[in-house]
Design a protein around this motif. Structure first.
Motif, mmCIF file in Angstrom:
data_model
loop_
_atom_site.group_PDB
_atom_site.id
_atom_site.type_symbol
_atom_site.label_atom_id
_atom_site.label_comp_id
_atom_site.label_asym_id
_atom_site.label_seq_id
_atom_site.Cartn_x
_atom_site.Cartn_y
_atom_site.Cartn_z
ATOM 1 N N THR A 120 0.826 -1.217 0.000
ATOM 2 C CA THR A 120 0.000 0.000 0.000
ATOM 3 C C THR A 120 0.854 1.258 0.000
ATOM 4 O O THR A 120 0.676 2.128 -0.858
ATOM 5 C CB THR A 120 -0.958 0.042 1.210
ATOM 6 O OG1 THR A 120 -0.225 -0.112 2.406
ATOM 7 C CG2 THR A 120 -2.018 -1.012 1.109
ATOM 8 N N VAL A 150 -0.702 0.272 -3.946
ATOM 9 C CA VAL A 150 -1.892 -0.550 -4.147
ATOM 10 C C VAL A 150 -2.885 -0.182 -3.045
ATOM 11 O O VAL A 150 -2.768 -0.628 -1.910
ATOM 12 C CB VAL A 150 -1.550 -2.059 -4.084
ATOM 13 C CG1 VAL A 150 -2.799 -2.895 -4.242
ATOM 14 C CG2 VAL A 150 -0.519 -2.410 -5.134
ATOM 15 N N VAL A 151 -3.841 0.676 -3.383
ATOM 16 C CA VAL A 151 -4.793 1.188 -2.392
ATOM 17 C C VAL A 151 -6.196 1.148 -2.979
ATOM 18 O O VAL A 151 -6.426 1.554 -4.119
ATOM 19 C CB VAL A 151 -4.442 2.642 -1.978
ATOM 20 C CG1 VAL A 151 -5.444 3.176 -0.977
ATOM 21 C CG2 VAL A 151 -3.035 2.723 -1.425
ATOM 22 N N LEU A 152 -7.131 0.660 -2.187
ATOM 23 C CA LEU A 152 -8.533 0.639 -2.567
ATOM 24 C C LEU A 152 -9.115 2.005 -2.226
ATOM 25 O O LEU A 152 -9.283 2.332 -1.053
ATOM 26 C CB LEU A 152 -9.253 -0.470 -1.806
ATOM 27 C CG LEU A 152 -10.683 -0.769 -2.174
ATOM 28 C CD1 LEU A 152 -10.778 -1.230 -3.624
ATOM 29 C CD2 LEU A 152 -11.240 -1.835 -1.263
ATOM 30 N N VAL A 153 -9.388 2.825 -3.239
ATOM 31 C CA VAL A 153 -9.835 4.201 -2.983
ATOM 32 C C VAL A 153 -11.351 4.348 -2.897
ATOM 33 O O VAL A 153 -11.838 5.301 -2.305
ATOM 34 C CB VAL A 153 -9.271 5.186 -4.038
ATOM 35 C CG1 VAL A 153 -7.771 5.294 -3.924
ATOM 36 C CG2 VAL A 153 -9.691 4.802 -5.428
ATOM 37 N N ASP A 154 -12.086 3.419 -3.506
ATOM 38 C CA ASP A 154 -13.542 3.462 -3.363
ATOM 39 C C ASP A 154 -14.093 2.049 -3.472
ATOM 40 O O ASP A 154 -13.409 1.123 -3.876
ATOM 41 C CB ASP A 154 -14.196 4.403 -4.381
ATOM 42 C CG ASP A 154 -14.127 3.924 -5.803
ATOM 43 O OD1 ASP A 154 -14.634 2.814 -6.101
ATOM 44 O OD2 ASP A 154 -13.572 4.651 -6.642
ATOM 45 N N LEU A 155 -15.345 1.888 -3.089
ATOM 46 C CA LEU A 155 -15.996 0.575 -3.089
ATOM 47 C C LEU A 155 -16.966 0.410 -4.249
ATOM 48 O O LEU A 155 -17.815 -0.474 -4.234
ATOM 49 C CB LEU A 155 -16.721 0.354 -1.754
ATOM 50 C CG LEU A 155 -15.830 0.350 -0.519
ATOM 51 C CD1 LEU A 155 -16.678 0.158 0.741
ATOM 52 C CD2 LEU A 155 -14.761 -0.711 -0.614
ATOM 53 N N GLY A 156 -16.840 1.255 -5.239
ATOM 54 C CA GLY A 156 -17.710 1.164 -6.392
ATOM 55 C C GLY A 156 -19.044 1.850 -6.150
ATOM 56 O O GLY A 156 -19.255 2.501 -5.128
ATOM 57 N N HIS A 192 -16.501 6.622 -1.845
ATOM 58 C CA HIS A 192 -15.087 6.941 -1.678
ATOM 59 C C HIS A 192 -14.669 6.694 -0.227
ATOM 60 O O HIS A 192 -15.379 7.064 0.699
ATOM 61 C CB HIS A 192 -14.807 8.390 -2.070
ATOM 62 C CG HIS A 192 -15.024 8.647 -3.523
ATOM 63 N ND1 HIS A 192 -14.116 8.242 -4.483
ATOM 64 C CD2 HIS A 192 -16.041 9.232 -4.190
ATOM 65 C CE1 HIS A 192 -14.566 8.581 -5.666
ATOM 66 N NE2 HIS A 192 -15.745 9.173 -5.527
ATOM 67 N N LEU A 193 -13.493 6.110 -0.060
ATOM 68 C CA LEU A 193 -13.009 5.791 1.276
ATOM 69 C C LEU A 193 -12.210 6.929 1.916
ATOM 70 O O LEU A 193 -12.057 6.964 3.128
ATOM 71 C CB LEU A 193 -12.158 4.523 1.234
ATOM 72 C CG LEU A 193 -12.931 3.271 0.852
ATOM 73 C CD1 LEU A 193 -11.994 2.113 0.608
ATOM 74 C CD2 LEU A 193 -13.937 2.922 1.930
ATOM 75 N N ALA A 229 -8.987 4.873 3.201
ATOM 76 C CA ALA A 229 -8.517 4.041 2.082
ATOM 77 C C ALA A 229 -7.398 3.093 2.500
ATOM 78 O O ALA A 229 -7.470 1.893 2.240
ATOM 79 C CB ALA A 229 -8.088 4.923 0.909
ATOM 80 N N THR A 232 -7.760 -0.891 3.013
ATOM 81 C CA THR A 232 -6.957 -1.763 2.162
ATOM 82 C C THR A 232 -6.151 -2.738 3.011
ATOM 83 O O THR A 232 -6.084 -3.937 2.683
ATOM 84 C CB THR A 232 -5.993 -0.941 1.272
ATOM 85 O OG1 THR A 232 -6.775 -0.032 0.481
ATOM 86 C CG2 THR A 232 -5.189 -1.824 0.352
#
Length: 144
Positions: A113, A118-124, A133-134, A138, A142
């Motif tokens: 991360t 590698v970061v999950l910025v939103d959950l769709g 948005h996280l 985030a 993640t």
């Protein structure tokens, strides 16, 4: 089409690595014996990680060739994956405590991360078609 070829090549590479590792697993004592809380009835080779790591390594090599500008990120992800692999293999052989495994996994996740991005910025589109948005959550999300 190229993506399907790459996925297929990685899958075949993984199967070949597992088959090769199975051939050597008993000779080197890399087998899990039945007993305790194990569900299997006969000795089972510790080889799944070899196949996963092999397919991942092939993917990193291909990505490095197609996106050399991200070479440092690919290297960090490969190092994190290798740390997870070694931890899993060591755990299979000598049973590591959960704290050490969790520490290594958290460290690998932090490398991916914070180092590789590698970061999950939103959950769709969870909110009536709008992305959730996280923001400040985030990185913790993640890692979790």
């Amino acid at each position: 089409m190229l993506d399907l070829l790459i996925i297929g090549a990685a899958a075949l590479f993984s199967v070949a690595a597992i088959r090769l590792a199975m051939a050597f697993s008993e000779a080197y004592g890399l087998v899990d014996h039945p007993g305790e809380h194990k569900a299997h009835k006969r000795s089972t080779p510790f080889v799944g990680g070899f196949g996963i790591l092999s397919a991942f390594a092939l993917g990193v090599v291909i990505l490095d060739q197609t996106h050399p500008e991200l070479r440092f990120q690919w290297f960090l992800m490969a190092m994190a994956a290798f740390a997870i692999f070694i931890t899993g293999l060591t755990d299979d052989l000598i049973r590591l405590g959960f704290r050490l495994r969790l520490l290594v996994q958290t460290g690998a996740a932090l490398v991916m991360t914070l180092g590789a991005g590698v970061v999950l910025v939103d959950l769709g589109p969870l909110l009536l078609g709008h992305p959730l948005h996280l923001a400040m959550l985030a990185i913790p999300f993640t890692l979790f």
